[in-house]
Write a protein that holds these residues in place. Structure first.
Motif, PDB file in Angstrom:
ATOM      1  N   THR A 156      36.993  35.020  49.583  1.00  0.00           N
ATOM      2  CA  THR A 156      37.119  34.577  48.203  1.00  0.00           C
ATOM      3  C   THR A 156      38.074  35.528  47.504  1.00  0.00           C
ATOM      4  O   THR A 156      38.059  36.743  47.749  1.00  0.00           O
ATOM      5  N   ASP A 212      40.000  37.059  43.896  1.00  0.00           N
ATOM      6  CA  ASP A 212      39.812  37.201  42.457  1.00  0.00           C
ATOM      7  C   ASP A 212      40.806  36.280  41.744  1.00  0.00           C
ATOM      8  O   ASP A 212      41.653  35.638  42.365  1.00  0.00           O
ATOM      9  N   LYS A 213      40.700  36.196  40.420  1.00  0.00           N
ATOM     10  CA  LYS A 213      41.506  35.211  39.689  1.00  0.00           C
ATOM     11  C   LYS A 213      43.000  35.503  39.738  1.00  0.00           C
ATOM     12  O   LYS A 213      43.815  34.620  39.453  1.00  0.00           O
ATOM     13  N   HIS A 214      43.360  36.740  40.127  1.00  0.00           N
ATOM     14  CA  HIS A 214      44.774  37.089  40.233  1.00  0.00           C
ATOM     15  C   HIS A 214      45.245  37.104  41.685  1.00  0.00           C
ATOM     16  O   HIS A 214      46.406  37.456  41.958  1.00  0.00           O
ATOM     17  N   ASN A 215      44.332  36.749  42.610  1.00  0.00           N
ATOM     18  CA  ASN A 215      44.648  36.736  44.043  1.00  0.00           C
ATOM     19  C   ASN A 215      45.095  38.104  44.546  1.00  0.00           C
ATOM     20  O   ASN A 215      45.886  38.212  45.491  1.00  0.00           O
ATOM     21  N   SER A 267      42.676  40.806  45.104  1.00  0.00           N
ATOM     22  CA  SER A 267      41.631  41.406  45.922  1.00  0.00           C
ATOM     23  C   SER A 267      40.779  40.297  46.518  1.00  0.00           C
ATOM     24  O   SER A 267      40.813  39.152  46.057  1.00  0.00           O
ATOM     25  N   TYR A 268      40.007  40.650  47.549  1.00  0.00           N
ATOM     26  CA  TYR A 268      39.261  39.621  48.256  1.00  0.00           C
ATOM     27  C   TYR A 268      37.920  40.151  48.732  1.00  0.00           C
ATOM     28  O   TYR A 268      37.707  41.353  48.868  1.00  0.00           O
ATOM     29  N   ASN A 269      37.012  39.192  49.001  1.00  0.00           N
ATOM     30  CA  ASN A 269      35.725  39.484  49.626  1.00  0.00           C
ATOM     31  C   ASN A 269      35.575  38.585  50.843  1.00  0.00           C
ATOM     32  O   ASN A 269      35.716  37.360  50.747  1.00  0.00           O
ATOM     33  N   ASP A 324      34.691  27.563  45.061  1.00  0.00           N
ATOM     34  CA  ASP A 324      35.144  28.938  45.285  1.00  0.00           C
ATOM     35  C   ASP A 324      36.667  29.003  45.257  1.00  0.00           C
ATOM     36  O   ASP A 324      37.357  28.048  45.634  1.00  0.00           O
ATOM     37  N   ASN A 325      37.184  30.153  44.816  1.00  0.00           N
ATOM     38  CA  ASN A 325      38.624  30.429  44.914  1.00  0.00           C
ATOM     39  C   ASN A 325      38.864  31.022  46.291  1.00  0.00           C
ATOM     40  O   ASN A 325      38.672  32.217  46.517  1.00  0.00           O
TER      41      ASN A 325
END
Length: 229
Positions: free
Chosen positions: A18, A20-23, A25-27, A52-53
């Motif tokens: 997934t 974040d809204k700015h692409n 960072s990720y999980n 999900d993004n």
């Protein structure tokens, strides 16, 4: 033979994340794999939420020594274009143009109904990716049983302990080199709730019984999208 499987599928097995809204960072959430030249990927439906993004982090070169935590990965956003929660498969498409050097899907996707019990298989994924192990891993096992789930889904039972993070990765018939399923998870004797914890580690959930759904359900999603040729 397992080496051939690793070379063929190691660099197309990727991390599903997934963003974040700015692409930026990720999980990590699961494994996934490319299934066509135009930026399509397959994974397990149970690992994602439709809103999900989502993003894909491309596998690093498998034949070189790598740090377990990737310092840099090539990643991009993807959109959910096919979703079958009953049979636990999902189809994703990259939001940007990609060009993988892959044959047509019918050349490397097999048929789970033709597989015999005792068949040697390999599977790939990112076990414990959520804990920082961001390297693709290949494992081997055999088909120990062919079962129908309570939903009537055709599933392949493996004589292997599939780890957290492997869900969504490809299951390959070693002899033919074709993908015959998508890893879904491991049987837990205690059910979804651990019987106890020791040092933060859940007990009662380990077994050498794991499952993969048949690849034909993914093929159905690809046909609906018009990409199975």
């Amino acid at each position: 033979m397992l080496q051939r499987v690793a070379q063929q599928y190691g660099n197309i097995t990727s991390m599903l994340v997934t963003l974040d809204k700015h692409n930026k960072s990720y999980n990590f959430i699961a494994s996934a794999f490319a299934c066509g030249t135009a930026g399509y990927f397959l994974t397990s439906a149970h690992t994602i939420k439709p809103h999900d993004n989502l993003g894909i982090m491309i596998s690093r070169e498998i034949n070189t020594f790598q740090t377990t935590k990737a310092e840099s990965l090539e990643g991009f956003a993807v959109t959910l274009v096919g979703f079958d929660p009953i049979n636990d498969v999902a189809l994703l498409k990259a939001n940007e143009k990609l060009d993988f050097n892959m044959p047509s899907p019918s050349a490397f996707l097999g048929d789970e109904t033709a597989i015999k019990v005792g068949t040697s298989i390999g599977y790939l994924g990112y076990p414990y990716g959520s804990q920082g192990l961001e390297t693709v891993k290949i494992s081997s096992s055999i088909i120990s049983s062919k079962i129908l789930t309570s939903n009537g889904t055709r599933a392949l039972q493996l004589d292997s302990s599939v780890n957290d993070g492997n869900s969504g990765g490809p299951l390959i018939d070693i002899a033919s080199g074709k993908i015959i399923g998508i890893i879904t998870g491991r049987y837990s004797p205690s059910g979804p709730t651990p019987v106890a914890f020791i040092g933060g580690v859940p007990l009662g959930q380990d077994s050498n019984i794991s499952y993969a759904v048949g690849i034909s359900y993914a093929v159905d999603l690809m046909k609906d999208e018009g990409i199975y040729v």
